[in-house]
Scaffold this active site. Sequence first.
Site, PDB file in Angstrom:
ATOM      1  N   HIS A  48       0.822  -1.220   0.000  1.00 10.89           N
ATOM      2  CA  HIS A  48       0.000   0.000   0.000  1.00 10.89           C
ATOM      3  C   HIS A  48       0.853   1.266   0.000  1.00 10.89           C
ATOM      4  CE1 HIS A  48      -2.923   3.044   1.032  1.00 10.89           C
ATOM      5  NE2 HIS A  48      -2.350   3.232   2.211  1.00 10.89           N
ATOM      6  N   HIS A  72       4.089   6.801   5.626  1.00 12.13           N
ATOM      7  CA  HIS A  72       2.934   7.510   6.174  1.00 12.13           C
ATOM      8  C   HIS A  72       2.103   6.696   7.171  1.00 12.13           C
ATOM      9  CE1 HIS A  72       0.614   5.380   2.982  1.00 12.13           C
ATOM     10  NE2 HIS A  72      -0.437   5.594   3.765  1.00 12.13           N
ATOM     11  N   GLU A  76       1.166   5.184  12.787  1.00  9.47           N
ATOM     12  CA  GLU A  76      -0.205   4.774  13.101  1.00  9.47           C
ATOM     13  C   GLU A  76      -0.346   3.270  13.266  1.00  9.47           C
ATOM     14  OE1 GLU A  76      -4.596   5.086  10.983  1.00  9.47           O
ATOM     15  OE2 GLU A  76      -3.126   6.663  10.630  1.00  9.47           O
ATOM     16  N   ASP A  77       0.367   2.483  12.441  1.00 14.21           N
ATOM     17  CA  ASP A  77       0.107   1.045  12.386  1.00 14.21           C
ATOM     18  C   ASP A  77       1.268   0.164  12.835  1.00 14.21           C
ATOM     19  OD1 ASP A  77      -2.478   1.410  11.425  1.00 14.21           O
ATOM     20  OD2 ASP A  77      -1.805   1.547   9.351  1.00 14.21           O
ATOM     21  N   ASP A 139      -3.117   8.383  -0.809  1.00 17.47           N
ATOM     22  CA  ASP A 139      -3.472   7.295   0.110  1.00 17.47           C
ATOM     23  C   ASP A 139      -4.935   6.896  -0.076  1.00 17.47           C
ATOM     24  OD1 ASP A 139      -3.448   5.611   2.500  1.00 17.47           O
ATOM     25  OD2 ASP A 139      -4.439   7.274   3.523  1.00 17.47           O
TER      26      ASP A 139
END
Length: 723
Positions: A48, A72, A76-77, A139
């Site tokens: 991704h 990016h 967050e992940d 995104d």
Amino acid sequence: MMRQYELLERVNRYNPAADEALLNKAYVYAMHKHGTQVRASGDPYFSHPLEVAAILTDLRLDDATIAVALLHDTIEDTDATRAEIDEMFGPEIGKLVEGLTKIKRLDLVSTRAKQAENFRKLLLAIADDVRVLLVKLADRLHNMRTIRYVPPHKRIAVAEETMEIYGPLAGRMGMQEVREELEELAFRVLNPEAYEAITARLENMRTRNASLIQDIESDLTTRLAENGMQARVSGREKRPYSIFRKMQRKSVSFEQLSDLYGFRVVVDTIDDCYRVLGVIHTTWPTVPGRFKDYISTPKQNDYRSIHTTVVGPSRQRVELQIRTRGMHRVAEYGIAAHALYTDREGGGRNIARLTADSRAYEWLRHTIDLLSEGDNPEEFLENTKLELFHDQVFCFTPKGRLIALPRGATAIDFAYAVHTDVGNTCVGCKVNGRIMPIMTELKNGDEVEIIRSKAQTPPAAWEALAVTGKARAAIRRATREAVRQQYSGLGRHIVERAFQRSGKPLGTEDLEHAVSRLGQPGVEDLLSAVGRGELSSNDVLRAVYPIDVAETEARPAKKAPVRKPKPAASEQGGSLPIRGIEGDLPVRFSPDVGAVPGDRIVGILMPGEGVTIYPIQSPALKEFDDQSERWIDVRWDIDESDPPRFPTQISVAAINEPGSLAQITQAISEADGNIDNIKMLARGNDFHEMIIDLEVHDLKHLTRIIQGLRALPVISEAQRVNG
């Protein structure tokens, strides 16, 4: 999945001096952090961010932006931190990655509130560096391209958000190709039946008119060459969502649409644009009302082109857009087209930071100004959605200033677009020299003059009439401020009377001293809290004179004296009129008994409500006997030339026989009384009792009505309630 060297090749095609070390390090770091994570499709998660980076290479963006695309989702992940990214890639890239990170731990009551707060955070980051927006749109574009793998309930939510926010946001930034693809993918999810139907119709039309686009391209290119102009002509069908939106907007069927083909003519200079227009208009008949010159009057997103519609070969309507190569680049890539190559020392070439001098970016900064006014996140999201949809009308001030507004905007929106103060003081408008209603919908080319008054404050009802987010937000703020001032005035009355009763002086400095003790931001906020009933006047007294009040409270309590009726207003000096009580406090009559001119009256300060007027004989006043600071001396202020009506109640006992109620209402009507309501209390074999809500001019008028009723043979008793 794209290989590391393939990504470098894509960047090197437009930037041979790319920082390969930075891109390689970002590639390896992101791949390591995402590790064995997989997407809903089953592909490695790292595919991704790679695809997001690839999309941005098509926009020819700088090395830092490509690196941010790779990174990016790491904060967050994964277990990556901002500090770690700052250390490895520098604070500039770290800040961009953090700007793209959603807020996870939010103590919010709804999913909508969470969405709104994340959107607020994103726009703040975009306003600081527009590259955050470009990565976010790329995104979202890749997520929409793979949305078929997402569970159905989540798929709908993502598609709605794309259609409502990210598609229009791309459009407002001038990125038309990105917008069209985002909306097309969302439309396919949200309305699959309509998508399939329109796609099938387009396929049939394509079969019937197989050579039409090629014929028009060839014909137009030849005619322009004969006139000495070199131009690139390209044609295409309109996209299914564009067709669907037009069918909805104009309430027409697919067969009734006549301009399903669009052509672009790209030339070298602005002068060539107008020469091409001349050739087209002398070759084919034009469609009236379908000409727009966005070169002389650009859109707010920097879009510039000439639009015209003609009846071409086979009597088929076709739309044409005429623009220069530079205009075409902006039309396709929007704000990304502002990326500039700059020579650096040593002969290297790199892409400079995106410039912030575009009209589209100016709009974005304006949107952030709305955010900074203190609206809550959900209101901000609502206002931003209103600003995003950009079908526009162009109007002018009397001095010639151009104001761009959304289609459907009114003079209210125009006033606030000029300046917030102009909107707040607007009382009327002239459109093209004629006085018109303030809610008049504006059209292209209208000249609008706003009529102002310093005494005006915008009515709350204007919020429902306004179309733009700026106008709605400003009206909402003005309404809140008016209510705040109203409560502040009421609170000041209550506090001043409390200090007078205690025999303590009160000055502004005393209140300023009490502010911090009571946890209020300022004096006006403190007084508003008292007016709303959130603080008591005794709390303020204790904050100013803590020792004195403590000593008073320590003494044995005395029985509160029974309050005697206050003298009539006419016997008092300095009484407050009912109309226009100082501070513009709201005034109302007691809903239980009412009051009429001729009654001796008193006003009672009601926290959070204003002043309630009671007749001095009302039993309801007993509950305020020990709260003397809330009593206000008031007087009637009646215009005898045009006396208004006032509410009161009478009780009537009448003989239970046919026609008795008709006689009662007729007697009241003949005496010029107005009946608001009749309530039956009891009904027996011989009599029935009722309460009648009346409106009368004064006490004499009421007495005349009661005497008239008592004279009726069917009336046993008639009297004023609590009179």
